[in-house]
Design a protein around this motif. Sequence first.
Motif, PDB file in Angstrom:
ATOM      1  N   GLN A   1       0.827  -1.209   0.000  1.00  0.00           N
ATOM      2  CA  GLN A   1       0.000   0.000   0.000  1.00  0.00           C
ATOM      3  C   GLN A   1       0.861   1.259   0.000  1.00  0.00           C
ATOM      4  OE1 GLN A   1      -2.403  -0.684   3.485  1.00  0.00           O
ATOM      5  NE2 GLN A   1      -4.016  -1.764   2.334  1.00  0.00           N
ATOM      6  N   ARG A   2       1.965   1.234   0.764  1.00  0.00           N
ATOM      7  CA  ARG A   2       2.875   2.381   0.766  1.00  0.00           C
ATOM      8  C   ARG A   2       3.507   2.584  -0.606  1.00  0.00           C
ATOM      9  NH1 ARG A   2       4.139   0.466   6.054  1.00  0.00           N
ATOM     10  NH2 ARG A   2       5.866  -0.780   5.204  1.00  0.00           N
ATOM     11  N   GLU A   3       3.896   1.480  -1.245  1.00  0.00           N
ATOM     12  CA  GLU A   3       4.504   1.595  -2.578  1.00  0.00           C
ATOM     13  C   GLU A   3       3.508   2.167  -3.581  1.00  0.00           C
ATOM     14  OE1 GLU A   3       5.956  -2.246  -3.569  1.00  0.00           O
ATOM     15  OE2 GLU A   3       7.686  -2.155  -2.192  1.00  0.00           O
ATOM     16  N   ARG A   4       2.241   1.721  -3.498  1.00  0.00           N
ATOM     17  CA  ARG A   4       1.234   2.257  -4.412  1.00  0.00           C
ATOM     18  C   ARG A   4       0.993   3.750  -4.149  1.00  0.00           C
ATOM     19  NH1 ARG A   4      -1.300  -2.836  -3.589  1.00  0.00           N
ATOM     20  NH2 ARG A   4      -2.625  -1.961  -1.933  1.00  0.00           N
ATOM     21  N   ALA A   5       0.976   4.144  -2.887  1.00  0.00           N
ATOM     22  CA  ALA A   5       0.773   5.560  -2.553  1.00  0.00           C
ATOM     23  C   ALA A   5       1.940   6.402  -3.059  1.00  0.00           C
ATOM     24  CB  ALA A   5       0.620   5.720  -1.036  1.00  0.00           C
TER      25      ALA A   5
ATOM     26  N   LEU B   1       3.913   5.652  -5.578  1.00  0.00           N
ATOM     27  CA  LEU B   1       3.834   5.683  -7.040  1.00  0.00           C
ATOM     28  C   LEU B   1       2.778   6.668  -7.493  1.00  0.00           C
ATOM     29  CD1 LEU B   1       4.736   4.488  -9.752  1.00  0.00           C
ATOM     30  CD2 LEU B   1       2.967   2.733  -9.469  1.00  0.00           C
ATOM     31  N   LYS B   2       1.650   6.728  -6.799  1.00  0.00           N
ATOM     32  CA  LYS B   2       0.585   7.659  -7.176  1.00  0.00           C
ATOM     33  C   LYS B   2       1.051   9.106  -7.004  1.00  0.00           C
ATOM     34  CE  LYS B   2      -4.350   8.497  -6.410  1.00  0.00           C
ATOM     35  NZ  LYS B   2      -4.246   9.941  -6.407  1.00  0.00           N
ATOM     36  N   ARG B   3       1.767   9.400  -5.928  1.00  0.00           N
ATOM     37  CA  ARG B   3       2.256  10.759  -5.708  1.00  0.00           C
ATOM     38  C   ARG B   3       3.247  11.169  -6.789  1.00  0.00           C
ATOM     39  NH1 ARG B   3       2.166   9.296  -0.158  1.00  0.00           N
ATOM     40  NH2 ARG B   3       4.361   8.635  -0.271  1.00  0.00           N
ATOM     41  N   ASN B   4       4.065  10.210  -7.252  1.00  0.00           N
ATOM     42  CA  ASN B   4       5.091  10.533  -8.250  1.00  0.00           C
ATOM     43  C   ASN B   4       4.529  10.658  -9.655  1.00  0.00           C
ATOM     44  OD1 ASN B   4       7.068  10.487  -6.272  1.00  0.00           O
ATOM     45  ND2 ASN B   4       7.517   8.296  -6.564  1.00  0.00           N
ATOM     46  N   THR B   5       3.376  10.043  -9.902  1.00  0.00           N
ATOM     47  CA  THR B   5       2.817  10.079 -11.263  1.00  0.00           C
ATOM     48  C   THR B   5       1.669  11.066 -11.426  1.00  0.00           C
ATOM     49  OG1 THR B   5       1.378   8.213 -10.673  1.00  0.00           O
ATOM     50  CG2 THR B   5       3.484   7.688 -11.716  1.00  0.00           C
ATOM     51  N   ASP B   6       1.068  11.532 -10.324  1.00  0.00           N
ATOM     52  CA  ASP B   6      -0.031  12.504 -10.432  1.00  0.00           C
ATOM     53  C   ASP B   6       0.504  13.813 -11.020  1.00  0.00           C
ATOM     54  OD1 ASP B   6      -1.889  10.808  -9.467  1.00  0.00           O
ATOM     55  OD2 ASP B   6      -1.926  11.623  -7.416  1.00  0.00           O
ATOM     56  N   PRO B   7      -0.282  14.468 -11.916  1.00  0.00           N
ATOM     57  CA  PRO B   7       0.154  15.754 -12.469  1.00  0.00           C
ATOM     58  C   PRO B   7       0.189  16.816 -11.375  1.00  0.00           C
ATOM     59  CG  PRO B   7      -2.124  15.307 -13.062  1.00  0.00           C
ATOM     60  CD  PRO B   7      -1.586  14.056 -12.429  1.00  0.00           C
TER      61      PRO B   7
END
Length: 480
Positions: free
Chosen positions: A457-461, A463-469
Amino acid sequence: MFETSDSELITFMGEEAREEAAAVGRRLALVGELYARRHPELEVLDLHCADAVAAVAAEISPVHNISHARAVSQIHTAITLRHRLPRVAQELRSGVIDYRMVATIIARTENVDDVVIGELDEAIAQHAMKWMKLSTPKLRDRIDQWVTKFDPAGVRVTPQVEQSRYLEVEPTQVGMAGVSGNIRAEDGAALTQRLDALAATVCEKDPRTTSQRRADACGPLGRGEATLACRCGSDDCPAAAERAASATAIIHVLAEQSTLDGSSDNPGYLPGFGILPAESVRALATTATLTPVALPAPDAATEPGYRPSAGLADFVRWRDLTCRWPGCDRPVMKSDIDHTRAWPYGPTHPSNTKCYCRIHHLVKTFCPGFDDYQLPNGDLVLSTPSGHSYRREPHGATLFPALCRNTGTLDLPDPPPPSGTDRCAMSPKRRQTREQDRRDRITTERQQRAQIIAEAQRERADLKRNTDPPPPQNNDPPPF
């Protein structure tokens, strides 16, 4: 033999396969029922080595003609089907799924919380028949998928390499050296004995299992060291003051004289490994110390003490070769010499002594309802709590007729009735019950799975922070 068409043959095969699976289901249901009847009266033994599971396993292994370990495994399966997976058990008894499917379901759902296991049991039972054609890896995936829906922390965790070490013929894993090969039986016997000797040089508080100590003993063995370092963590560890006296491994082989002198090609026997070809026996004999087995006279005298003499113990072990309990093949080197009629009411004599492995020795001694009777030729008749009787010949005497001797009939008086003393007080104890061991393992594994889920879950969070515009920037001029 079969006056049927090809189509009918295929149809009959399917029917027999379903009946075979259903028969397994009915048999396991009987095992579960027997345990349910025995456990209440044996519950007091739950903290003993010879507990209810051991007693029931000793009772069912003769009728199934299986080892004690396999009997224990079947009891675990039967209990799980009876109490945790009754709908899966129903599907097995109907023949629509087989034992391979059931064994996989039990293994993959063992960590599932009791609160949701009923719903999961129903869901898996509804889909199991459709999974029969899946390979084992795909079957595991399907079961794990359903486990995740009901109890994500209950998905099984692959054992850590460091915690699953043992010395067997298995592929190696990262960070661990694997040992593989196909060696001569006599070399395997010498290696096993040496590893056992090194593993025994630690104190009783060493936290490792026997298998782990055997695996760790490969290091000292390769370095030529005499002991295995103890991991008890105690400054006054008694093992630190003791050292193995010899680095020599000794193996024993039983063979006829005619095999040694070449007048026959009858095979020998290597305890723990079985039959040894005559040519291998003769090759070993060129450098071995040859010692004849001392055979007792037909009218052998009884020995005065409880412990048999070296000569009597030697004869009994070679005559029996394995534990005498029906279905048990544990070698005599890991067994006790038991008085069939308890000493001192029964003498130390070849007609009253035989070999039982430790667990069957404890079951016979401390679990009610078991009794045995020994014949002058060494045959043993075992009676179980259900009233069934089983007769077993000594394995060594069967392979080597010279050991099949009538050692005399003993006129033994009936033993006195049991006294009020609680015999269970003398029975060896466990540190905790089997159920407590199981719960501890499940708790540890569920914690590991929870950590894996949290990390994912931490890895997904991240990844989401790094890919969100990035948020839109307001480039309007400031107001005046």
